[in-house]
Write a protein that holds these residues in place. Sequence first.
Motif, short mmCIF file in Angstrom:
data_model
loop_
_atom_site.label_atom_id
_atom_site.label_comp_id
_atom_site.label_asym_id
_atom_site.label_seq_id
_atom_site.Cartn_x
_atom_site.Cartn_y
_atom_site.Cartn_z
N TYR A 47 15.33 -3.88 11.11
CA TYR A 47 13.91 -4.20 11.17
C TYR A 47 13.24 -3.86 9.84
O TYR A 47 12.55 -2.86 9.71
CB TYR A 47 13.24 -3.43 12.30
CG TYR A 47 13.58 -3.94 13.67
CD1 TYR A 47 13.12 -5.18 14.13
CD2 TYR A 47 14.37 -3.19 14.53
CE1 TYR A 47 13.42 -5.65 15.39
CE2 TYR A 47 14.68 -3.64 15.81
CZ TYR A 47 14.21 -4.87 16.22
OH TYR A 47 14.51 -5.33 17.48
N GLN A 48 13.44 -4.71 8.87
CA GLN A 48 12.81 -4.50 7.58
C GLN A 48 12.60 -5.84 6.88
O GLN A 48 13.29 -6.81 7.17
CB GLN A 48 13.62 -3.55 6.71
CG GLN A 48 15.08 -3.91 6.56
CD GLN A 48 15.86 -2.82 5.83
OE1 GLN A 48 15.31 -2.07 5.02
NE2 GLN A 48 17.13 -2.72 6.14
N SER A 49 11.62 -5.86 5.99
CA SER A 49 11.27 -7.10 5.31
C SER A 49 10.66 -6.76 3.96
O SER A 49 10.07 -5.70 3.78
CB SER A 49 10.28 -7.90 6.15
OG SER A 49 9.73 -8.98 5.41
N ASP A 50 10.78 -7.69 3.04
CA ASP A 50 10.15 -7.53 1.73
C ASP A 50 8.91 -8.42 1.60
O ASP A 50 8.43 -8.66 0.50
CB ASP A 50 11.14 -7.85 0.61
CG ASP A 50 11.69 -9.26 0.68
OD1 ASP A 50 11.27 -10.02 1.60
OD2 ASP A 50 12.52 -9.63 -0.17
N GLY A 51 8.42 -8.90 2.74
CA GLY A 51 7.24 -9.75 2.72
C GLY A 51 7.52 -11.21 2.96
O GLY A 51 6.59 -12.03 2.95
N GLY A 52 8.77 -11.54 3.20
CA GLY A 52 9.11 -12.93 3.48
C GLY A 52 9.09 -13.23 4.96
O GLY A 52 8.47 -12.53 5.76
N VAL A 53 9.79 -14.28 5.34
CA VAL A 53 9.87 -14.69 6.74
C VAL A 53 11.07 -14.00 7.38
O VAL A 53 12.18 -14.03 6.85
CB VAL A 53 10.00 -16.22 6.86
CG1 VAL A 53 10.20 -16.63 8.31
CG2 VAL A 53 8.76 -16.90 6.29
#
Length: 757
Positions: A47-53
């Motif tokens: 559960y992690q993201s760099d700001g994308g989809v």
Amino acid sequence: MKKLHLRVCSGFRLGMVLFVCMLAIGMLPGKAEAAGSISLDAPVGGYQSDGGVVEIGGSYTDLYDIRLFVDGKAQFEVVLNDPDGDDSGTWSYMLDTSDYNGTVELVVRGLDTSTRYGVWGVPAILTVNNPGGAVPVVTITGPSEGVSLSGQVDVAIETSSPTPVSLVEVRVNSGPWEDAVQQGSSYMYTWDTTGLGDRTVSLEARATNASERYGYSPTVYAQVGDGTQEPAVSLPEQDRAMWIWEPESYKLLLNPGSRQVLEAFLTDTQTFGQNPVKTLYLAIGSYAGYNALEEQKEELRSFMSWAHSKNLQVHALIAGGTSPAYMGAYEKYHSHAVREMEKVINYNLVAGDMEKFDGINVDIEPYISPEFRDPSRFLQKEYLDVLQKMIDRRDVAGIRLPFGPAVPKWYDTSEQGANVVWNGSSKWLSEHVQDISDYISIMDYRDTADGSAGIIAGAAGELAYADQIGKPNSVVIGVETLDIANSGDPEMITFWEEGRNHMEAELDKVYATYGHNSSFGGIAVHHYDSYRALPSYWGPGGVFWTAPDDQEAPSALPGAPSLEATDYQTVQLNYGMASDNMEVERYLIYRSNVQGFTPVAADIVGFARGLNYQDKGLLPETTYYYRIAARDLRGNIGPLSDEVSVTTGSTTLKPMVVTDMNLVYDGTKVSVTLKVRDSDTGAVLPGVNVEGRFTYAGGRYIGGITGTDGSITLDSEAVEPGRQVGFEPRRIRYNGYYYAGGHDLPHATLLMLNANH
């Protein structure tokens, strides 16, 4: 402007309707446990993201209408992968995280196929490492609340942001935003209090680190001199009160002709022999891009002045400031609910006497969460905490704004409401709420006054406690008129099936029992739209409330609708608000498979109260054409919108439809017989699971399995002779198929039958 006249019945989808001829013949407590389940599975990489989809998803069994809730701010309908058509499979949603940074809570919920109650998955935390999506955190650090101020006052602001802040502004008493000046790591705004006298003033700050992206501070209530000290007043009786939710509330603000309709309805005591409505609970939350307390202040002031000129009391109706609203009960989301309260306070601080709200009605329903059943009662306590925080903001501001939560009837009788320890005292949850609030409006939703489960018994405990603590006029008894048979609640909670004659007779019993009780504050009806539409009874001779005469059709919609095919069978439409010299009652949704079609009544696929519509049960890989028109309360239809089109997606599932639907009355009950067929071949389908509900004077939700000939017969509850009854298929399941209800035969047809047919 060409004016069309069309007499149609409102509803999400049209089913068959039966007129039963006159014949000469003699919620939580106790609710069924759901069987479905749902998971929220970690995506690849966690559960992690760099700001994308990010693709969020999981699996589910025996659920439908699954939604993903994100950080208490938004909800999204997910995409379902159900290869067997059995309401079990996997779900997914492509979440754009470009506007998020830090930790984001994800919660998923579906409706159980057997109980129709909500089933919730275990929440998950998504970590978004996206400084560019961060909103500045803004705090006013001075002046302090409760300190007497005079002369020149420095307003100090602190900000925190992972990207540079480009502008900090302050506004005083909801006035224009003014620039603050940077001084080291802080910002300063000089405020001149000269000439204000003894007055409490709202101070707010905001900061931006990108175009159109602002972070807002909590309000500081600055005390100039002795501050505002509105005197306490006795709480007036509210009888009869009425909830007005969106979109009706925004019609009253943005379409002034709607006020003429409202006044005619409120003051009509002849049609049904009812009490006039004297108190309004007016919803003023954000709706369809509108925000009454920020962008429509002038329209709100106009409405409030009009209402007071008609001797109406108006309470601001707010919820938790979250999506869904119950999340406002959680401590981590209290700031949202408190902010909703501050907006109302800030409005009242600057409004003229005729423009002020007379109270505030708060609809935060923590029991919707499965954690309301936790034996620790932690959510009950956090709910009480947020109510107290909201009340404290009012008290600090020094204004007198009666505060009234809407509460269910069982807070003083159920296990979930018992032995709630809060502020060192163990009491029923209802008693804690009554202790701190000026009034409560009980959701005493039953369709009979008498009996152990009736309206009178449902309010007895709260009235007795109000007597004990000495709070006159503080218990308002709420009743329901919405058509709720599609939900998990039983038919007994609403007057929709029985009609106004029955409702008024039952309410007369309530008045007779409690009318002389000092704690009884009146009856409130939920809500304006369904209350107004409710006839004396459903059937020949039934009387409907009639709006003032009107020969003028509504305006055209402002621009073409927008639409999107969200999957192989669903189209989502959005459109702007039409206007009318009186009131737009519904938006008519026309659909065709033919480009350039000229809409007729048979092309109507649905009616919408608000500014969006979901058309479901369509065929895959098919292009559909839509036009929309507004209809007013007298049946005048405005100009058609421009035509818009969309093509649905593909699926391996085959469509099935309902045909040959017929209704028969045997003098006691109504029976519906229908067949389920393969939409493409017309072949009947045996062993299909069919669910549906009777409508109008019927309310029963029922299901069964089709026989070898593809047919099924289902029975209603007992129905009096001379009533009107309909049936709507709701959910139909069969392996390898999906229900293409938008192509049922008959479809969008109103059929009147007598008992001999």
